[in-house]
Structure formats: C-alpha cells, structure tokens
Design a protein around this motif. Structure first.
Motif, PDB file in Angstrom:
ATOM      1  N   TYR A 171       0.793  -1.135  -0.258  1.00  0.00           N
ATOM      2  CA  TYR A 171      -0.373   0.159   0.215  1.00  0.00           C
ATOM      3  C   TYR A 171       0.998   1.342  -0.116  1.00  0.00           C
ATOM      4  O   TYR A 171       1.636   1.394   0.777  1.00  0.00           O
ATOM      5  N   CYS A 199      -3.768   6.808   3.561  1.00  0.00           N
ATOM      6  CA  CYS A 199      -3.167   5.670   2.129  1.00  0.00           C
ATOM      7  C   CYS A 199      -4.899   5.794   1.402  1.00  0.00           C
ATOM      8  O   CYS A 199      -5.645   5.604   1.991  1.00  0.00           O
ATOM      9  N   HIS A 200      -4.995   6.004   0.399  1.00  0.00           N
ATOM     10  CA  HIS A 200      -6.048   6.340  -0.493  1.00  0.00           C
ATOM     11  C   HIS A 200      -6.940   5.005  -1.211  1.00  0.00           C
ATOM     12  O   HIS A 200      -7.894   5.460  -0.526  1.00  0.00           O
ATOM     13  N   LYS A 201      -5.935   4.368  -1.352  1.00  0.00           N
ATOM     14  CA  LYS A 201      -6.793   3.324  -1.306  1.00  0.00           C
ATOM     15  C   LYS A 201      -7.459   1.925  -0.470  1.00  0.00           C
ATOM     16  O   LYS A 201      -8.060   1.316  -0.699  1.00  0.00           O
TER      17      LYS A 201
END
Length: 90
Positions: free
Chosen positions: A45, A62-64
């Motif tokens: 990530y 963490c955008h994901k």
C-alpha cells in the motif's frame, strides 16, 4: 496547483502549506513509521505523509485503503511543539 485529486477532499491552500511545514518538522515517532511506510512495506500500500484532508492533516494516509494513521508521540510544553499542535487542530 490546478485540479486537486479527490483524495484531498477540498483542502484549502493554507492546509497544504501547513502540511508542508509539518513534513519538515516530523516527530521521531513519525520519522520511524515513515521509514517503514514509504517503501510500500505494508502489503504494497502507498501511504502519503502529512496529507491534507479537508481542514485536517493526517499524519499518514492511504487512499486505496481509505486509511488514516495518526501517530501519538511525547507531548512537551516546548513552544515550538505547541505551535505545531495548534496548526494541526485547524
């Protein structure tokens, strides 16, 4: 700055400026964790450090995974640290 990606959630220029200052003045705990996160060592990530989110600044984001990580460190009465904490609360 152009069009901001959606993962900034309408953060203002002042928030970006504050985040930039915070990146230069990381706590020992933040520096330690960043050394792990910056290499995508957590299951691949990608994390961002001192990331603007609307009016807030996340220590790590963490955008994901849509994950915010806040790091608590030693609190001091040092004037510089108090100013830093005040900037974060904006």
């Amino acid at each position: 700055m152009g069009t901001k990606p959606p993962y900034y959630y309408n953060a203002q220029k002042e928030t970006f400026d504050n985040a930039k200052c915070l990146r230069k003045d990381s706590t020992p705990a933040e520096k330690f964790l960043w050394e792990v996160l910056r290499r995508k060592a957590v299951q691949g990530y990608k994390f961002r450090r001192q990331h603007p989110l609307s009016y807030y600044i996340a220590d790590f984001y963490c955008h994901k995974a849509r994950l915010v990580v806040e790091v608590d460190g030693v609190v001091s009465s040092d004037a510089r640290k108090l100013q830093r904490q005040a900037r974060r609360r904006r």
